[in-house]
Design a protein around this motif. Sequence first.
Motif, PDB file in Angstrom:
ATOM      1  N   GLU A 167      35.495 -13.915   7.519  1.00 55.04           N
ATOM      2  CA  GLU A 167      35.934 -15.248   7.075  1.00 55.04           C
ATOM      3  C   GLU A 167      37.455 -15.331   7.054  1.00 55.04           C
ATOM      4  O   GLU A 167      38.043 -16.357   7.390  1.00 55.04           O
ATOM      5  CB  GLU A 167      35.393 -15.533   5.673  1.00 55.04           C
ATOM      6  N   ARG A 168      38.075 -14.245   6.653  1.00 54.41           N
ATOM      7  CA  ARG A 168      39.554 -14.259   6.599  1.00 54.41           C
ATOM      8  C   ARG A 168      40.144 -14.322   8.009  1.00 54.41           C
ATOM      9  O   ARG A 168      41.139 -15.014   8.243  1.00 54.41           O
ATOM     10  CB  ARG A 168      40.069 -13.002   5.882  1.00 54.41           C
ATOM     11  N   LEU A 169      39.539 -13.583   8.924  1.00 53.63           N
ATOM     12  CA  LEU A 169      40.057 -13.616  10.302  1.00 53.63           C
ATOM     13  C   LEU A 169      39.855 -15.011  10.910  1.00 53.63           C
ATOM     14  O   LEU A 169      40.734 -15.520  11.619  1.00 53.63           O
ATOM     15  CB  LEU A 169      39.349 -12.553  11.148  1.00 53.63           C
ATOM     16  N   ASP A 170      38.705 -15.632  10.619  1.00 52.59           N
ATOM     17  CA  ASP A 170      38.480 -17.006  11.108  1.00 52.59           C
ATOM     18  C   ASP A 170      39.521 -17.958  10.520  1.00 52.59           C
ATOM     19  O   ASP A 170      40.035 -18.854  11.214  1.00 52.59           O
ATOM     20  CB  ASP A 170      37.081 -17.496  10.713  1.00 52.59           C
ATOM     21  N   ALA A 171      39.834 -17.757   9.223  1.00 53.12           N
ATOM     22  CA  ALA A 171      40.829 -18.619   8.575  1.00 53.12           C
ATOM     23  C   ALA A 171      42.205 -18.422   9.206  1.00 53.12           C
ATOM     24  O   ALA A 171      42.945 -19.389   9.427  1.00 53.12           O
ATOM     25  CB  ALA A 171      40.877 -18.316   7.081  1.00 53.12           C
ATOM     26  N   LEU A 172      42.534 -17.171   9.508  1.00 49.07           N
ATOM     27  CA  LEU A 172      43.815 -16.875  10.173  1.00 49.07           C
ATOM     28  C   LEU A 172      43.904 -17.630  11.494  1.00 49.07           C
ATOM     29  O   LEU A 172      44.924 -18.228  11.833  1.00 49.07           O
ATOM     30  CB  LEU A 172      43.902 -15.359  10.391  1.00 49.07           C
ATOM     31  N   ARG A 173      42.805 -17.620  12.224  1.00 46.72           N
ATOM     32  CA  ARG A 173      42.755 -18.321  13.515  1.00 46.72           C
ATOM     33  C   ARG A 173      42.935 -19.827  13.322  1.00 46.72           C
ATOM     34  O   ARG A 173      43.664 -20.481  14.058  1.00 46.72           O
ATOM     35  CB  ARG A 173      41.407 -18.001  14.198  1.00 46.72           C
ATOM     36  N   ARG A 174      42.286 -20.383  12.281  1.00 51.91           N
ATOM     37  CA  ARG A 174      42.407 -21.829  12.025  1.00 51.91           C
ATOM     38  C   ARG A 174      43.846 -22.201  11.655  1.00 51.91           C
ATOM     39  O   ARG A 174      44.356 -23.241  12.083  1.00 51.91           O
ATOM     40  CB  ARG A 174      41.463 -22.249  10.894  1.00 51.91           C
ATOM     41  N   LEU A 175      44.484 -21.373  10.875  1.00 50.98           N
ATOM     42  CA  LEU A 175      45.882 -21.634  10.502  1.00 50.98           C
ATOM     43  C   LEU A 175      46.752 -21.638  11.749  1.00 50.98           C
ATOM     44  O   LEU A 175      47.532 -22.563  11.992  1.00 50.98           O
ATOM     45  CB  LEU A 175      46.378 -20.562   9.524  1.00 50.98           C
ATOM     46  N   SER A 176      46.595 -20.599  12.538  1.00 50.74           N
ATOM     47  CA  SER A 176      47.404 -20.452  13.747  1.00 50.74           C
ATOM     48  C   SER A 176      47.134 -21.594  14.737  1.00 50.74           C
ATOM     49  O   SER A 176      48.061 -22.168  15.308  1.00 50.74           O
ATOM     50  CB  SER A 176      47.077 -19.095  14.366  1.00 50.74           C
ATOM     51  N   ASP A 177      45.856 -21.954  14.912  1.00 51.92           N
ATOM     52  CA  ASP A 177      45.508 -23.024  15.856  1.00 51.92           C
ATOM     53  C   ASP A 177      46.056 -24.377  15.424  1.00 51.92           C
ATOM     54  O   ASP A 177      46.179 -25.295  16.239  1.00 51.92           O
ATOM     55  CB  ASP A 177      43.971 -23.128  16.003  1.00 51.92           C
ATOM     56  N   ASN A 178      46.348 -24.500  14.137  1.00 53.37           N
ATOM     57  CA  ASN A 178      46.899 -25.754  13.629  1.00 53.37           C
ATOM     58  C   ASN A 178      48.419 -25.752  13.570  1.00 53.37           C
ATOM     59  O   ASN A 178      49.026 -26.571  12.880  1.00 53.37           O
ATOM     60  CB  ASN A 178      46.322 -26.058  12.244  1.00 53.37           C
ATOM     61  N   GLY A 179      49.015 -24.796  14.248  1.00 58.06           N
ATOM     62  CA  GLY A 179      50.475 -24.776  14.348  1.00 58.06           C
ATOM     63  C   GLY A 179      51.173 -24.234  13.123  1.00 58.06           C
ATOM     64  O   GLY A 179      52.375 -24.445  12.936  1.00 58.06           O
ATOM     65  N   ILE A 180      50.426 -23.561  12.258  1.00 59.57           N
ATOM     66  CA  ILE A 180      51.026 -22.978  11.052  1.00 59.57           C
ATOM     67  C   ILE A 180      51.371 -21.521  11.359  1.00 59.57           C
ATOM     68  O   ILE A 180      50.469 -20.729  11.676  1.00 59.57           O
ATOM     69  CB  ILE A 180      50.033 -23.059   9.867  1.00 59.57           C
ATOM     70  N   PRO A 181      52.646 -21.158  11.318  1.00 59.85           N
ATOM     71  CA  PRO A 181      52.996 -19.754  11.586  1.00 59.85           C
ATOM     72  C   PRO A 181      52.198 -18.835  10.653  1.00 59.85           C
ATOM     73  O   PRO A 181      52.307 -18.929   9.430  1.00 59.85           O
ATOM     74  CB  PRO A 181      54.498 -19.695  11.296  1.00 59.85           C
ATOM     75  N   ALA A 182      51.380 -17.983  11.251  1.00 59.72           N
ATOM     76  CA  ALA A 182      50.443 -17.174  10.449  1.00 59.72           C
ATOM     77  C   ALA A 182      50.730 -15.697  10.660  1.00 59.72           C
ATOM     78  O   ALA A 182      51.000 -15.259  11.769  1.00 59.72           O
ATOM     79  CB  ALA A 182      49.005 -17.494  10.860  1.00 59.72           C
TER      80      ALA A 182
END
Length: 267
Positions: free
Chosen positions: A158-173
């Motif tokens: 779940e955390r890795l999926d969240a990391l991907r969602r942050l990054s895909d939304n243009g949020i430096p992750a």
Amino acid sequence: MRYAEATCKTAMSKSGLPGLDYTLNPYTGCEHGCIYCYAPSTLRYGGPEPWGAFVTAKTNIPVVLEKELRRMKPGVVGISTVTDPYQPLEGKLKLTRSCLEVLLAKRFPVCIQTKSALVVRDVDLIRDFPEKEAGMTITALDDETSAILEPGASRPGERLDALRRLSDNGIPAWAFVGPLVPGFTDGDRLADILARVRDAGASRVLVDRLRLKPGLWGRMEKALEGRPEALEACRESLFVDQSVFNDLRIRAAQVCKEIGLECELCY
Ligand code: SF4
């Protein structure tokens, strides 16, 4: 988990942490209940209930923050620095989200760190900040280890999926890989974690080791009663021979170089 509501007089504190001007912690106590948590030591927590079993929510913090921001110089706000801003209670109380709304209105930069996939709920706000970044802590890839080390936090997938969602939304992750816990983190597991966070969109990684803080060893001994081998590995590395941490440090630097991941070693 029990919780109490309380009011606070101040919302933000000046930060002595690198890269942060202010810190903001909407909760005291943390449901994630990580067995290696340093917060009880930082907060001098001595409550009757074990760490993770009781949380105080600062219910007026968005209002106090709004007043503070009228007179404060803009600077980077670390959310949170002592407890997790997206622990399960946040799903109900939305204090972190309300604070983000206040900070966004004043265009204060934010730096968020969590172990919870709940952060994805607030992507709509976080992506609108002119300056922002979000870090996800990953200490293991398998659910069993994660459930031992961090019983109340989101599972690694779940955390890795969240990391991907942050990054895909243009949020430096970025990812915080730590603390490295002997008995659970060996060189190969560390290499796998680094590869997975890179694949999930992390632009950089911070790596840190387990550190002995007041009260920590007693909590770890209790939590690892059923895992004598892991307990012995932790004991050995903390009290007898700390070279395992140096080996892991070298391995982390090597792997990051090989896979092209910017790496900051915190020890
Ligand atoms: S998430 Fe952070 S603050 Fe919460 S218990 Fe774990 S280490 Fe402590």
